[in-house]
Design a protein around this motif. Structure first.
Motif, PDB file in Angstrom:
ATOM      1  N   ALA A 168       0.836  -1.204   0.000  1.00 16.30           N
ATOM      2  CA  ALA A 168       0.000   0.000   0.000  1.00 16.30           C
ATOM      3  C   ALA A 168       0.873   1.256   0.000  1.00 16.30           C
ATOM      4  O   ALA A 168       0.457   2.316  -0.472  1.00 16.30           O
ATOM      5  N   SER A 169       2.107   1.156   0.561  1.00 17.88           N
ATOM      6  CA  SER A 169       3.065   2.275   0.452  1.00 17.88           C
ATOM      7  C   SER A 169       4.307   1.758  -0.260  1.00 17.88           C
ATOM      8  O   SER A 169       4.237   1.454  -1.449  1.00 17.88           O
ATOM      9  N   ASP A 170       5.437   1.584   0.430  1.00 16.97           N
ATOM     10  CA  ASP A 170       6.661   1.208  -0.274  1.00 16.97           C
ATOM     11  C   ASP A 170       7.146  -0.203   0.036  1.00 16.97           C
ATOM     12  O   ASP A 170       8.299  -0.548  -0.219  1.00 16.97           O
ATOM     13  N   GLY A 171       6.260  -1.042   0.586  1.00 15.83           N
ATOM     14  CA  GLY A 171       6.609  -2.442   0.781  1.00 15.83           C
ATOM     15  C   GLY A 171       6.399  -3.231  -0.497  1.00 15.83           C
ATOM     16  O   GLY A 171       5.880  -2.709  -1.487  1.00 15.83           O
ATOM     17  N   THR A 172       6.770  -4.506  -0.459  1.00 17.68           N
ATOM     18  CA  THR A 172       6.677  -5.321  -1.682  1.00 17.68           C
ATOM     19  C   THR A 172       5.560  -6.358  -1.619  1.00 17.68           C
ATOM     20  O   THR A 172       5.275  -7.006  -2.623  1.00 17.68           O
ATOM     21  N   GLU A 173       4.923  -6.530  -0.455  1.00 16.93           N
ATOM     22  CA  GLU A 173       3.919  -7.590  -0.308  1.00 16.93           C
ATOM     23  C   GLU A 173       2.586  -7.016   0.188  1.00 16.93           C
ATOM     24  O   GLU A 173       2.543  -5.939   0.771  1.00 16.93           O
ATOM     25  N   TYR A 189       0.743 -11.095  16.701  1.00 15.35           N
ATOM     26  CA  TYR A 189       0.128  -9.956  16.019  1.00 15.35           C
ATOM     27  C   TYR A 189       1.101  -9.318  15.043  1.00 15.35           C
ATOM     28  O   TYR A 189       2.323  -9.457  15.172  1.00 15.35           O
ATOM     29  N   PHE A 190       0.495  -8.641  14.057  1.00 21.47           N
ATOM     30  CA  PHE A 190       1.253  -7.939  13.026  1.00 21.47           C
ATOM     31  C   PHE A 190       0.760  -6.496  12.997  1.00 21.47           C
ATOM     32  O   PHE A 190      -0.410  -6.247  12.711  1.00 21.47           O
ATOM     33  N   GLY A 191       1.655  -5.567  13.314  1.00 22.48           N
ATOM     34  CA  GLY A 191       1.272  -4.156  13.336  1.00 22.48           C
ATOM     35  C   GLY A 191       1.687  -3.473  12.054  1.00 22.48           C
ATOM     36  O   GLY A 191       2.864  -3.133  11.870  1.00 22.48           O
ATOM     37  N   VAL A 192       0.731  -3.295  11.145  1.00 20.32           N
ATOM     38  CA  VAL A 192       1.042  -2.611   9.889  1.00 20.32           C
ATOM     39  C   VAL A 192       1.224  -1.119  10.174  1.00 20.32           C
ATOM     40  O   VAL A 192       0.476  -0.536  10.963  1.00 20.32           O
ATOM     41  N   ALA A 193       2.225  -0.517   9.558  1.00 22.79           N
ATOM     42  CA  ALA A 193       2.466   0.925   9.747  1.00 22.79           C
ATOM     43  C   ALA A 193       3.037   1.474   8.444  1.00 22.79           C
ATOM     44  O   ALA A 193       4.223   1.780   8.345  1.00 22.79           O
ATOM     45  N   ASP A 194       2.167   1.562   7.437  1.00 14.55           N
ATOM     46  CA  ASP A 194       2.604   2.114   6.155  1.00 14.55           C
ATOM     47  C   ASP A 194       2.887   3.602   6.288  1.00 14.55           C
ATOM     48  O   ASP A 194       2.485   4.244   7.261  1.00 14.55           O
ATOM     49  N   HIS A 195       3.544   4.154   5.274  1.00 19.19           N
ATOM     50  CA  HIS A 195       3.892   5.577   5.296  1.00 19.19           C
ATOM     51  C   HIS A 195       2.649   6.451   5.182  1.00 19.19           C
ATOM     52  O   HIS A 195       1.640   6.063   4.590  1.00 19.19           O
ATOM     53  N   SER A 196       2.761   7.649   5.732  1.00 20.89           N
ATOM     54  CA  SER A 196       1.646   8.597   5.729  1.00 20.89           C
ATOM     55  C   SER A 196       1.713   9.511   4.511  1.00 20.89           C
ATOM     56  O   SER A 196       2.655   9.460   3.721  1.00 20.89           O
ATOM     57  N   ALA A 202       7.243   7.617  -1.047  1.00 24.06           N
ATOM     58  CA  ALA A 202       7.109   6.221  -0.611  1.00 24.06           C
ATOM     59  C   ALA A 202       5.657   5.744  -0.725  1.00 24.06           C
ATOM     60  O   ALA A 202       5.280   4.764  -0.099  1.00 24.06           O
ATOM     61  N   GLY A 203       4.862   6.441  -1.513  1.00 23.21           N
ATOM     62  CA  GLY A 203       3.474   6.023  -1.711  1.00 23.21           C
ATOM     63  C   GLY A 203       2.623   6.166  -0.469  1.00 23.21           C
ATOM     64  O   GLY A 203       1.799   5.303  -0.170  1.00 23.21           O
ATOM     65  N   GLY A 204       2.834   7.257   0.287  1.00 28.27           N
ATOM     66  CA  GLY A 204       2.090   7.473   1.531  1.00 28.27           C
ATOM     67  C   GLY A 204       0.583   7.395   1.326  1.00 28.27           C
ATOM     68  O   GLY A 204       0.054   7.751   0.269  1.00 28.27           O
ATOM     69  N   LEU A 205      -0.126   6.928   2.367  1.00 28.18           N
ATOM     70  CA  LEU A 205      -1.548   6.600   2.246  1.00 28.18           C
ATOM     71  C   LEU A 205      -2.462   7.822   2.265  1.00 28.18           C
ATOM     72  O   LEU A 205      -2.353   8.678   3.149  1.00 28.18           O
TER      73      LEU A 205
END
Length: 402
Positions: A168-173, A189-196, A202-205
């Motif tokens: 959704a931002s700059d990750g690959t998966e 647990y998995f804490g997603v923290a994409d760029h803003s 970086a494709g911020g959300l």
């Protein structure tokens, strides 16, 4: 085929570098590809702009030959020499390079002599004593492999992973792929923290993308059941004045917020410290990410009064990140005792942009051990029930204050 972006090109170049190293031959070629991949990952402008303006060779480590490879990767998603290397070295073999102390020549021997093509097969070969008996490998390497596999799997009491990125931002998966890989590693647990949104490079959300990600997290959480959960987070940029880059009504929709600086590194010590202090005092900030902004062997951190920031983190119940990415390892282990003495919680975060980078956690664990950090002072050492309760109570307390 749609053109691919900076982070995907960096990932392909890194695979190019790793396969070149495994193949042998000129060691400088592999290092050159690796350096170029590092530079692309840290790129602050869209790759498309540099291509358009014929400025690829301005990127550190990118000469004419690598610029041509980048151009081909951007346009087609592949390159003839990369395809040839892929035939010679399967993708699973690259997994072995993520294990500390396993050098390319040993990985190649494990693959060619023992047929090892994954970490699971590596563990099996070690447990069956096949590595000990193999020429050029031996018992010392086998023992080291088993020890490092145990460290990677145990997680030293850690229960979950926070501060990770998706495509959704700059990750690959995708979110689902990253969450399932985290669960497979035994975390709760998995804490997603994409760029803003300010991190446009970086494709911020956008607000709409945040809403879509939260809906996807809800859908997946229903499938996962009560033993594993996706926590909805964001890595929110700290602006030059210390504000976060979303309004409060958006920030309150997250389970947690990692507040990080990604620009304006050259503010003076006082201004940079004040900037961080304002971010720490924001009631929606849960964790301060990579506090000093350093990148090892690439750039020093910006100038701040670390003690003042740590005292503020303790006062406002904001966790201090131990960023486990091997370029960062920030906050440095030499500050861990001060953080503990001031009363800070810490959070060991991989800052993962891919499945392989989830395993950066072991570097963070090693740094926390070196800094003398006990598990009860690590935010993500909390079991799922405790961290969800903690985050919920924290949100309620500042909702009441408002």
């Amino acid at each position: 085929m749609p053109k691919i972006g900076t982070q995907e090109i960096a990932k392909l170049l890194r695979g190019y570098a790793q396969r070149s190293a495994l193949r042998g031959g000129n060691p400088y070629r592999a290092k050159a590809y690796s350096r170029a991949a590092d530079s692309l990952t840290a790129l602050a402008v869209p790759i498309e702009r540099l291509i358009e303006e014929d400025r690829l060779t301005e990127i550190p480590g990118v000469g004419g030959a690598i610029a041509d490879i980048i151009l081909k990767l951007h346009r087609t998603g592949t390159h003839p020499s990369l395809e040839k290397l892929r035939e010679e070295v399967p993708a699973g073999v690259l997994e072995l390079l993520s294990l500390p102390g396993l050098r390319p020549e040993k990985v190649l021997r494990l693959y060619k002599d023992l047929g090892v093509t994954s970490l699971a097969e590596l563990e099996e070969a070690a447990k069956e004593d096949r590595i000990k008996k193999a020429k050029g490998l031996g018992s010392a390497l086998q023992t080291k492999i088993l020890q490092n596999l145990a460290i990677a799997k145990s997680g030293e009491g850690r229960r979950g992973i926070v501060h990770c990125h998706t495509d959704a931002s700059d990750g690959t998966e995708t979110l689902e792929t990253m969450a399932k890989a985290t669960r497979k590693r035994g975390f709760e647990y998995f804490g997603v923290a994409d760029h803003s949104k300010s991190a446009h490079y970086a494709g911020g959300l956008s607000l709409e993308e945040i809403k879509e990600q939260h809906q996807e997290a809800d859908r997946l959480n229903k499938k996962f059941g009560k033993d594993f959960r996706i926590l909805k987070g964001i890595e929110s940029d700290i602006l030059a004045d210390g504000a976060l880059d979303y309004p409060d009504d958006v920030l309150e929709s997250f389970d947690f917020v990692v507040a990080s600086i990604h620009g304006r590194f050259k503010l003076d010590r006082k201004a940079q410290t004040e900037r961080l202090l304002r971010a720490v005092a924001n009631p929606y900030t849960t964790i301060i990410g990579h506090m000093t902004g350093r990148q090892l062997q690439r750039r020093p951190g910006y100038e701040i009064d670390v003690e003042k920031v740590l005292r503020s983190c303790a006062k406002h119940d904001v966790a201090v990140e131990i960023n486990a990415h091997p370029w960062r390892l920030d906050l440095d282990w030499r500050w861990h005792q001060a953080a503990l003495e001031y009363g800070c919680m810490l959070s060991i975060n991989p800052d993962a942009h891919s499945i392989a980078e989830l395993d950066h956690m072991h570097w963070g664990v090693e740094m926390a051990r070196k800094g003398g950090v006990p598990p009860d002072r690590v935010l993500n050492a909390m079991p799922l029930s405790d961290i969800t309760r903690y985050l919920r109570q924290r949100r309620r307390s500042f909702a009441r204050a408002a």
